[in-house]
Design an enzyme around this catalytic site. Structure first.
Site, short mmCIF file in Angstrom:
data_model
loop_
_atom_site.label_atom_id
_atom_site.label_comp_id
_atom_site.label_asym_id
_atom_site.label_seq_id
_atom_site.Cartn_x
_atom_site.Cartn_y
_atom_site.Cartn_z
N GLU A 1 16.11 20.29 6.29
CA GLU A 1 15.25 19.23 6.66
C GLU A 1 15.69 19.05 8.33
O GLU A 1 14.87 18.51 9.23
CB GLU A 1 15.14 18.05 5.87
N GLY B 1 7.64 15.30 -3.00
CA GLY B 1 6.94 15.87 -3.99
C GLY B 1 5.72 15.02 -4.02
O GLY B 1 5.56 13.96 -3.58
N MET C 1 13.61 10.82 -2.79
CA MET C 1 14.93 10.34 -3.17
C MET C 1 15.77 9.56 -2.09
O MET C 1 16.71 8.87 -2.67
CB MET C 1 15.89 11.39 -3.66
N GLU C 2 15.09 9.08 -1.01
CA GLU C 2 15.85 8.38 0.09
C GLU C 2 15.28 6.94 0.71
O GLU C 2 15.81 6.14 0.97
CB GLU C 2 16.45 9.31 1.02
N ASP D 1 6.24 20.44 -2.80
CA ASP D 1 5.84 20.64 -3.95
C ASP D 1 5.01 19.64 -4.50
O ASP D 1 4.85 18.45 -3.93
CB ASP D 1 7.22 20.71 -5.06
#
Length: 252
Positions: free
Chosen positions: A15, A79, A195-196, A220
């Protein structure tokens, strides 16, 4: 805005690859490396935080405390939760919520705002919404932006990705489940999950009125196949997210 030092966070090296060449002066703090540089002509401090809410929270706190950053941007992949979106689409967060913070009850899991104490009268409604003036600037910045078609080698056809604004969820687990994907979309009307970002939003709010922009390209669809799709699409998705981030950096 452009004279405010911008803190730029990515969780993974893939990233981070399209955001900074890491050629500026580096500072090592708390096991993290921080680089000074520029993005779209704007002075910035870059950090690769590592995955998860704690890593993101530590990196954010150091950007604000040690480097006196006055604005924040996170850039990476996510996602997809919204069935209307597809791989390659970019979601810019209008609000962030941590879907895994709350109370396990007999009839299911109740999500609440991190740190809130409803028994003492705190508002438990989860979410960190962006300000209307900031969102207006972001929408104007991406007007007319056309992302290139996905390469056929990615494996989802030569579709044309688009940029969207929506709610982004955060949790300390990789979503690899059709059932959870459907529940999160239904419960939060959210477009993406990662997740962040929710941790960055929480720290930014605690520090005061620190603007925060989260840019996520869908690598995804948070489904039963997401563990396969994520690795295949990560490099391409990271590049798309970076293209949008470069458009937004000057107006944060």
């Amino acid at each position: 805005m452009a004279n405010r030092l911008l803190g730029v966070i990515s969780a993974l090296p893939e990233e981070f690859a399209h955001l900074s060449d890491q050629s500026g002066a580096a500072h090592r703090i708390g096991g993290l490396s921080f680089w000074r540089g520029q993005i779209a002509g704007r002075d910035a401090v870059f950090v690769e935080s590592g995955a998860g809410k704690v890593n993101a929270g530590v990196a954010t706190s150091l950007l604000l405390d040690r480097f006196d950053c006055q604005a924040l941007m996170m850039c990476g992949v996510a996602g997809g939760l919204d069935p209307a979106l597809g791989v390659g689409d970019v979601v810019i967060g209008i609000s962030h919520a941590q879907h895994d913070y709350g109370v396990h009850k007999e009839d299911g899991f109740l999500t609440i705002q991190p740190g809130s104490r409803p028994s003492l009268g705190d508002d438990p409604t989860p979410g960190y919404p962006e300000s209307a003036p900031l969102l207006a600037r972001l929408r104007e910045a991406v007007q007319g932006l056309a992302l290139e078609p996905l390469p056929e080698a990615v494996g989802v056809g030569r579709r044309q990705p688009a940029t969207h604004f929506g709610t982004i969820l955060t949790g300390d687990s990789f979503v690899n489940s059709d059932a959870l994907r459907a529940r999160l979309h239904l419960q939060f009307s959210a477009q993406a999950v990662e997740m962040e970002g929710g941790a960055v939003a929480q720290v930014a709010r605690r520090w005061g009125d620190i603007p925060f922009v989260n840019v996520r390209c869908l690598s995804d669809l948070a489904s039963a196949r997401s563990h396969l799709d994520f690795r295949a699409f990560l490099p391409v998705a990271s590049r798309y997210a970076s293209q949008v981030a470069h458009r937004l950096a000057p107006v944060i």
